[in-house]
Design a protein around this motif. Structure first.
Motif, mmCIF file in Angstrom:
data_model
loop_
_atom_site.group_PDB
_atom_site.id
_atom_site.type_symbol
_atom_site.label_atom_id
_atom_site.label_comp_id
_atom_site.label_asym_id
_atom_site.label_seq_id
_atom_site.Cartn_x
_atom_site.Cartn_y
_atom_site.Cartn_z
ATOM 1 N N ASP A 53 3.661 8.632 -3.112
ATOM 2 C CA ASP A 53 4.120 9.815 -2.390
ATOM 3 C C ASP A 53 4.147 9.607 -0.880
ATOM 4 O OD1 ASP A 53 1.392 9.684 -2.005
ATOM 5 O OD2 ASP A 53 1.037 11.809 -2.329
ATOM 6 N N TRP A 54 4.097 8.354 -0.446
ATOM 7 C CA TRP A 54 4.097 8.061 0.981
ATOM 8 C C TRP A 54 5.454 8.367 1.601
ATOM 9 C CZ3 TRP A 54 6.989 5.015 4.181
ATOM 10 C CH2 TRP A 54 6.521 4.885 5.487
ATOM 11 N N SER A 55 5.448 8.901 2.822
ATOM 12 C CA SER A 55 6.677 9.147 3.557
ATOM 13 C C SER A 55 6.424 8.980 5.049
ATOM 14 C CB SER A 55 7.210 10.552 3.284
ATOM 15 O OG SER A 55 8.376 10.780 4.051
ATOM 16 N N ALA A 56 7.426 8.514 5.752
ATOM 17 C CA ALA A 56 7.342 8.342 7.204
ATOM 18 C C ALA A 56 7.657 9.639 7.948
ATOM 19 C CB ALA A 56 8.308 7.242 7.643
ATOM 20 N N VAL A 87 15.198 10.216 6.316
ATOM 21 C CA VAL A 87 13.924 9.781 5.748
ATOM 22 C C VAL A 87 14.124 9.145 4.375
ATOM 23 C CG1 VAL A 87 13.184 11.923 4.623
ATOM 24 C CG2 VAL A 87 11.479 10.399 5.654
ATOM 25 N N GLY A 88 15.166 9.548 3.651
ATOM 26 C CA GLY A 88 15.471 8.941 2.361
ATOM 27 C C GLY A 88 15.878 7.481 2.490
ATOM 28 N N LEU A 89 16.349 7.091 3.646
ATOM 29 C CA LEU A 89 16.680 5.701 3.933
ATOM 30 C C LEU A 89 15.523 4.986 4.629
ATOM 31 C CD1 LEU A 89 18.842 3.434 4.078
ATOM 32 C CD2 LEU A 89 19.546 4.419 6.270
ATOM 33 N N ILE A 90 14.863 5.685 5.540
ATOM 34 C CA ILE A 90 13.770 5.097 6.324
ATOM 35 C C ILE A 90 12.592 4.709 5.435
ATOM 36 C CG2 ILE A 90 12.082 5.550 8.157
ATOM 37 C CD1 ILE A 90 14.983 5.245 9.151
ATOM 38 N N ASP A 91 12.211 5.562 4.502
ATOM 39 C CA ASP A 91 11.047 5.273 3.652
ATOM 40 C C ASP A 91 11.195 3.966 2.871
ATOM 41 O OD1 ASP A 91 9.766 7.503 4.606
ATOM 42 O OD2 ASP A 91 10.035 8.694 2.792
ATOM 43 N N PRO A 92 12.264 3.778 2.097
ATOM 44 C CA PRO A 92 12.366 2.507 1.368
ATOM 45 C C PRO A 92 12.546 1.312 2.285
ATOM 46 C CG PRO A 92 14.269 3.906 0.887
ATOM 47 C CD PRO A 92 13.322 4.716 1.700
ATOM 48 N N LEU A 93 13.278 1.471 3.396
ATOM 49 C CA LEU A 93 13.418 0.354 4.338
ATOM 50 C C LEU A 93 12.062 -0.062 4.890
ATOM 51 C CD1 LEU A 93 16.632 1.204 6.411
ATOM 52 C CD2 LEU A 93 16.302 -0.698 4.817
ATOM 53 N N ASP A 110 0.832 -1.198 0.000
ATOM 54 C CA ASP A 110 0.000 0.000 0.000
ATOM 55 C C ASP A 110 0.873 1.257 0.000
ATOM 56 O OD1 ASP A 110 -2.619 1.304 0.175
ATOM 57 O OD2 ASP A 110 -2.035 1.817 2.234
ATOM 58 N N LYS A 111 1.940 1.243 0.793
ATOM 59 C CA LYS A 111 2.858 2.379 0.825
ATOM 60 C C LYS A 111 3.627 2.491 -0.490
ATOM 61 C CE LYS A 111 3.554 2.217 5.855
ATOM 62 N NZ LYS A 111 2.227 1.697 6.093
ATOM 63 N N LEU A 112 4.075 1.368 -1.034
ATOM 64 C CA LEU A 112 4.815 1.380 -2.296
ATOM 65 C C LEU A 112 3.975 1.922 -3.445
ATOM 66 C CD1 LEU A 112 6.759 -2.000 -2.163
ATOM 67 C CD2 LEU A 112 7.755 0.271 -2.433
ATOM 68 N N LEU A 113 2.731 1.494 -3.513
ATOM 69 C CA LEU A 113 1.865 1.907 -4.616
ATOM 70 C C LEU A 113 1.342 3.329 -4.470
ATOM 71 C CD1 LEU A 113 -0.145 -1.393 -5.192
ATOM 72 C CD2 LEU A 113 1.820 -0.526 -6.483
ATOM 73 N N ALA A 114 1.393 3.875 -3.253
ATOM 74 C CA ALA A 114 0.911 5.241 -3.035
ATOM 75 C C ALA A 114 1.764 6.248 -3.805
ATOM 76 C CB ALA A 114 0.903 5.574 -1.553
ATOM 77 N N MET A 119 7.938 12.873 12.850
ATOM 78 C CA MET A 119 7.891 14.191 13.498
ATOM 79 C C MET A 119 6.799 14.219 14.567
ATOM 80 S SD MET A 119 10.410 15.925 12.510
ATOM 81 C CE MET A 119 10.020 17.525 13.195
ATOM 82 N N GLY A 120 5.691 13.533 14.281
ATOM 83 C CA GLY A 120 4.638 13.417 15.288
ATOM 84 C C GLY A 120 5.115 12.658 16.516
ATOM 85 N N ALA A 121 5.869 11.585 16.293
ATOM 86 C CA ALA A 121 6.424 10.808 17.407
ATOM 87 C C ALA A 121 7.408 11.648 18.204
ATOM 88 C CB ALA A 121 7.098 9.539 16.879
ATOM 89 N N ALA A 122 8.163 12.504 17.527
ATOM 90 C CA ALA A 122 9.150 13.347 18.205
ATOM 91 C C ALA A 122 8.492 14.427 19.058
ATOM 92 C CB ALA A 122 10.076 13.992 17.182
#
Length: 149
Positions: A23-26, A53-59, A17-21, A31-34
């Motif tokens: 424009d999804w990003s964590a 985030v450039g590493l976190i999103d694909p991971l 679902d995230k891959l097909l979106a 930032m909400g968690a922080a």
């Protein structure tokens, strides 16, 4: 086997679902968690959101998808269950404080289920791991059995 398939679908769907979106990003979640009052490790979540985030999103996207796929087909189940638990641990820690519980939430339940799936060797029951364990590669390298199951 049913539990392996159900957990596999939960992970696979969340990832695909995230891959097909597209424009999804964590970043927003992190930032909400922080900024959440009572958050554990707010500096870690902010650093991840701003610098990695450039590493976190694909991971995150590929990790969820591949763990789910591996659980569904029963391939390298122990390895996949371990990494699925790591993903859930990050979700659990970033979600503090919990809204509906003092200590245990669904992420902890997922972690427990994944460890059970790995310990039981659920990939051997109608899964690819049963076949893989009979191959010459695994028979000649018994340590590979630790990632299968």
């Amino acid at each position: 086997m049913t539990l392996r398939l159900v957990m596999g679908w939960v992970f696979f769907y969340a990832g695909i679902d995230k891959l097909l979106a597209g424009d999804w990003s964590a970043q927003g979640y992190l930032m909400g968690a922080a900024s959440r009052e009572g958050s554990l490790f707010p500096g870690l979540w902010e650093t991840m959101a701003q610098n990695y985030v450039g590493l976190i999103d694909p991971l995150n996207m590929w990790g969820l998808t591949l763990v789910g796929l591996a659980l569904i087909v029963g391939a390298a189940v122990r390895w996949s269950a371990f990494w699925g638990s790591v993903i859930m641990l990050f979700y659990y820690l970033s979600g503090y404080p919990l809204e509906n519980s003092l200590l245990i939430d669904s992420h902890v339940v997922y972690i427990a289920l994944l460890f059970g799936i790995g310990a039981f060797g659920a990939g051997r029951i109608l899964g690819v791991d049963e076949y893989l364990e009979r191959t010459a590669v695994v028979e000649n390298n018994p340590w590979l059995r630790y990632v299968l199951g």
